[in-house]
Every structure is written in structure tokens, then in C-alpha cells.
Design a protein around this motif. Structure first.
Motif: not given
Length: 121
Positions: A57-73
């Protein structure tokens, strides 16, 4: 005694390919060890998946404000707290890959190693 006669000692035998009799082991024998091994194996895999998913997700520049991305992080940060800043290179993508990839590999090796050890008991 033929195979049609009842056995009164409650012990069945399994004949291997060399004709030797061995006590029959029911499928439930060692099931607790198998479950423990499967648990260790699965936990190692799940930890590695979360860490790998965060790197992706980081390397693909996923939206870090997204709830799923925040959870994974958050999960990846919790799993990799001990390895943060082992590598401090200037390239941010490589730093994330190494700082989260190293614990992913270690969790895989430890989880599978513990599972193998438990199965051998």
C-alpha cells in the motif's frame, strides 16, 4: 484369529506395507499438537500478510486517510515496533520495504519453525 472375529482388547491394528502390525492411531491422536502447530503457522502468516500489505500500500501510494489503509498501517506498526529505523536510508520506499519486510520474513520463519517443532513432538 480372523478379521471377522470380534476383538475384546479394544485395540485395533494397522498393517503397514511390510506386514508388521502397529497399534492403530485414530485421527484424533495428537490433534492438540496439530492445532497448536496450525495456530503458530497461521499467526506467522497473518503477521507477514499485514506487513507485506502495508509495504504494498505504501509503495503504491495508497490514500493514507482511508480507514482500511490506516488500519493496515496501525497493525503493521504494532507488529514491527521492534524493527523501526533499523534501516535509515534516504530513499523512503526502500526504508519502508526493509523496515517492514524484515519483520515479515522473521514472523514467517518463526511461525513456520515453531509449527514444525510442534509437529515433531
Amino acid at each position: 484369529m480372523s478379521n471377522t472375529e470380534p476383538r475384546y482388547d479394544n485395540q485395533q491394528y494397522d498393517h503397514n506395507h511390510q506386514g508388521q502390525s502397529q497399534p492403530y492411531r485414530s485421527p484424533r491422536d495428537g490433534s492438540a499438537a496439530r492445532r497448536a502447530a496450525l495456530t503458530a503457522h497461521t499467526l506467522g502468516d497473518i503477521a507477514a500478510v499485514f506487513l507485506g500489505l502495508w509495504v504494498l500500500l505504501y509503495l503504491l501510494e495508497a490514500n493514507q486517510a482511508n480507514v482500511f489503509v490506516e488500519f493496515v498501517k496501525d497493525v503493521a506498526d504494532w507488529l514491527a515496533w521492534w524493527s523501526q529505523d533499523i534501516f535509515t536510508m534516504d530513499t523512503e520506499g526502500l526504508r519502508v520495504l526493509l523496515n517492514y519486510g524484515l519483520p515479515a520474513v522473521i514472523y514467517l520463519l518463526v511461525g513456520h519453525g515453531i509449527a514444525t517443532w510442534i509437529r515433531r513432538l
